[in-house]
Design a protein around this motif. Structure first.
Motif, PDB file in Angstrom:
ATOM      1  N   MET A  40      21.236  -9.047 151.497  1.00 30.68           N
ATOM      2  CA  MET A  40      21.302 -10.212 150.635  1.00 30.68           C
ATOM      3  C   MET A  40      21.547  -9.807 149.188  1.00 30.68           C
ATOM      4  N   ALA A  41      20.979  -8.692 148.751  1.00 27.55           N
ATOM      5  CA  ALA A  41      21.139  -8.255 147.370  1.00 27.55           C
ATOM      6  C   ALA A  41      22.583  -7.889 147.068  1.00 27.55           C
ATOM      7  N   ILE A  42      23.292  -7.357 148.063  1.00 26.33           N
ATOM      8  CA  ILE A  42      24.693  -6.980 147.840  1.00 26.33           C
ATOM      9  C   ILE A  42      25.546  -8.219 147.597  1.00 26.33           C
ATOM     10  N   TRP A  43      25.217  -9.330 148.258  1.00 25.96           N
ATOM     11  CA  TRP A  43      25.976 -10.566 148.043  1.00 25.96           C
ATOM     12  C   TRP A  43      25.762 -11.104 146.632  1.00 25.96           C
ATOM     13  N   LYS A  44      24.564 -10.948 146.112  1.00 30.63           N
ATOM     14  CA  LYS A  44      24.299 -11.370 144.733  1.00 30.63           C
ATOM     15  C   LYS A  44      25.121 -10.529 143.755  1.00 30.63           C
ATOM     16  N   MET A  45      25.243  -9.237 144.056  1.00 31.99           N
ATOM     17  CA  MET A  45      26.037  -8.370 143.189  1.00 31.99           C
ATOM     18  C   MET A  45      27.519  -8.734 143.257  1.00 31.99           C
ATOM     19  N   TYR A  46      28.003  -9.061 144.453  1.00 32.07           N
ATOM     20  CA  TYR A  46      29.392  -9.491 144.585  1.00 32.07           C
ATOM     21  C   TYR A  46      29.626 -10.816 143.865  1.00 32.07           C
ATOM     22  N   LEU A  47      28.690 -11.728 143.961  1.00 34.94           N
ATOM     23  CA  LEU A  47      28.800 -13.003 143.258  1.00 34.94           C
ATOM     24  C   LEU A  47      28.814 -12.789 141.756  1.00 34.94           C
ATOM     25  N   LEU A  48      27.978 -11.886 141.278  1.00 33.83           N
ATOM     26  CA  LEU A  48      27.959 -11.559 139.850  1.00 33.83           C
ATOM     27  C   LEU A  48      29.301 -10.963 139.418  1.00 33.83           C
ATOM     28  N   THR A  49      29.893 -10.125 140.251  1.00 31.76           N
ATOM     29  CA  THR A  49      31.194  -9.537 139.939  1.00 31.76           C
ATOM     30  C   THR A  49      32.274 -10.615 139.871  1.00 31.76           C
ATOM     31  N   ILE A  50      32.241 -11.562 140.789  1.00 35.68           N
ATOM     32  CA  ILE A  50      33.220 -12.660 140.772  1.00 35.68           C
ATOM     33  C   ILE A  50      33.049 -13.494 139.504  1.00 35.68           C
ATOM     34  N   ILE A  51      31.821 -13.756 139.115  1.00 36.43           N
ATOM     35  CA  ILE A  51      31.565 -14.506 137.880  1.00 36.43           C
ATOM     36  C   ILE A  51      32.057 -13.719 136.667  1.00 36.43           C
ATOM     37  N   GLU A  52      31.851 -12.403 136.661  1.00 42.13           N
ATOM     38  CA  GLU A  52      32.350 -11.558 135.570  1.00 42.13           C
ATOM     39  C   GLU A  52      33.868 -11.636 135.474  1.00 42.13           C
ATOM     40  N   ILE A  53      34.547 -11.608 136.610  1.00 44.62           N
ATOM     41  CA  ILE A  53      36.015 -11.678 136.621  1.00 44.62           C
ATOM     42  C   ILE A  53      36.491 -13.030 136.115  1.00 44.62           C
ATOM     43  N   ILE A  54      35.854 -14.104 136.566  1.00 48.64           N
ATOM     44  CA  ILE A  54      36.241 -15.450 136.111  1.00 48.64           C
ATOM     45  C   ILE A  54      36.009 -15.591 134.610  1.00 48.64           C
ATOM     46  N   LEU A  55      34.884 -15.094 134.120  1.00 51.17           N
ATOM     47  CA  LEU A  55      34.626 -15.151 132.677  1.00 51.17           C
ATOM     48  C   LEU A  55      35.641 -14.318 131.897  1.00 51.17           C
ATOM     49  N   SER A  56      36.035 -13.176 132.441  1.00 48.51           N
ATOM     50  CA  SER A  56      37.064 -12.363 131.786  1.00 48.51           C
ATOM     51  C   SER A  56      38.383 -13.118 131.716  1.00 48.51           C
ATOM     52  N   LEU A  57      38.723 -13.842 132.775  1.00 52.36           N
ATOM     53  CA  LEU A  57      39.959 -14.635 132.763  1.00 52.36           C
ATOM     54  C   LEU A  57      39.897 -15.764 131.737  1.00 52.36           C
ATOM     55  N   VAL A  58      38.756 -16.429 131.643  1.00 52.02           N
ATOM     56  CA  VAL A  58      38.601 -17.525 130.678  1.00 52.02           C
ATOM     57  C   VAL A  58      38.660 -16.993 129.246  1.00 52.02           C
ATOM     58  N   VAL A  59      37.907 -15.941 128.964  1.00 51.62           N
ATOM     59  CA  VAL A  59      37.906 -15.365 127.615  1.00 51.62           C
ATOM     60  C   VAL A  59      39.283 -14.790 127.294  1.00 51.62           C
ATOM     61  N   GLY A  60      39.916 -14.154 128.279  1.00 53.05           N
ATOM     62  CA  GLY A  60      41.262 -13.625 128.077  1.00 53.05           C
ATOM     63  C   GLY A  60      42.265 -14.715 127.761  1.00 53.05           C
ATOM     64  N   PHE A  61      42.154 -15.865 128.436  1.00 54.63           N
ATOM     65  CA  PHE A  61      43.050 -16.982 128.149  1.00 54.63           C
ATOM     66  C   PHE A  61      42.835 -17.504 126.740  1.00 54.63           C
ATOM     67  N   LEU A  62      41.579 -17.686 126.364  1.00 55.90           N
ATOM     68  CA  LEU A  62      41.281 -18.201 125.025  1.00 55.90           C
ATOM     69  C   LEU A  62      41.763 -17.236 123.942  1.00 55.90           C
ATOM     70  N   LEU A  63      41.536 -15.950 124.138  1.00 51.96           N
ATOM     71  CA  LEU A  63      42.001 -14.966 123.151  1.00 51.96           C
ATOM     72  C   LEU A  63      43.523 -14.867 123.122  1.00 51.96           C
ATOM     73  N   THR A  64      44.156 -14.975 124.282  1.00 58.54           N
ATOM     74  CA  THR A  64      45.618 -14.931 124.322  1.00 58.54           C
ATOM     75  C   THR A  64      46.211 -16.116 123.593  1.00 58.54           C
ATOM     76  N   ASP A  65      45.665 -17.294 123.861  1.00 56.10           N
ATOM     77  CA  ASP A  65      46.227 -18.513 123.286  1.00 56.10           C
ATOM     78  C   ASP A  65      45.910 -18.652 121.798  1.00 56.10           C
ATOM     79  N   ASN A  66      44.747 -18.214 121.360  1.00 55.39           N
ATOM     80  CA  ASN A  66      44.344 -18.441 119.977  1.00 55.39           C
ATOM     81  C   ASN A  66      44.544 -17.247 119.051  1.00 55.39           C
ATOM     82  N   VAL A  67      44.409 -16.045 119.564  1.00 56.54           N
ATOM     83  CA  VAL A  67      44.464 -14.865 118.698  1.00 56.54           C
ATOM     84  C   VAL A  67      45.748 -14.066 118.919  1.00 56.54           C
TER      85      VAL A  67
END
Length: 105
Positions: free
Chosen positions: A1-28
């Protein structure tokens, strides 16, 4: 069960990287490219994904200094040749327009 939490955290990290990357690409990064005389048209999504993965790689490196060395997913990510090839390719994808004067892809 702990490994699934780590995978979920990794997916959230990737999604946040995409969102922040989009905002920085578009604005900066758009303003930086245009101030360097590079038209911000074409395959801008390549620059977006490049910046996002570059941020994800930087986040991983910084996180490795603060998180325990026993974190298996982080350890495997840092020792993966594919991860480092993608980080280098993403960095090249973001900075190559400064050398050729356009977004080439």
């Amino acid at each position: 069960m702990a490994i699934w939490k780590m995978y979920l955290l990794t997916i959230i990290e990737i999604i946040l990287s995409l969102v922040v990357g989009f905002l920085l690409t578009d604005n900066v990064l758009k303003k930086v490219y245009e101030s360097a005389g590079i038209r911000f048209i074409g395959n801008v999504w390549v620059v977006w994904f490049g910046l996002s993965f570059m941020l994800f790689g930087l986040y991983t490196i910084v996180l490795s200094f603060f998180v325990s060395k026993e974190n298996q997913l982080l350890k495997e990510r840092l020792t993966s040749k594919t991860f480092w090839v993608l980080v280098i390719a993403a960095t090249v994808g973001v900075f190559i327009p400064f050398f050729i004067g356009e977004i080439p892809f």
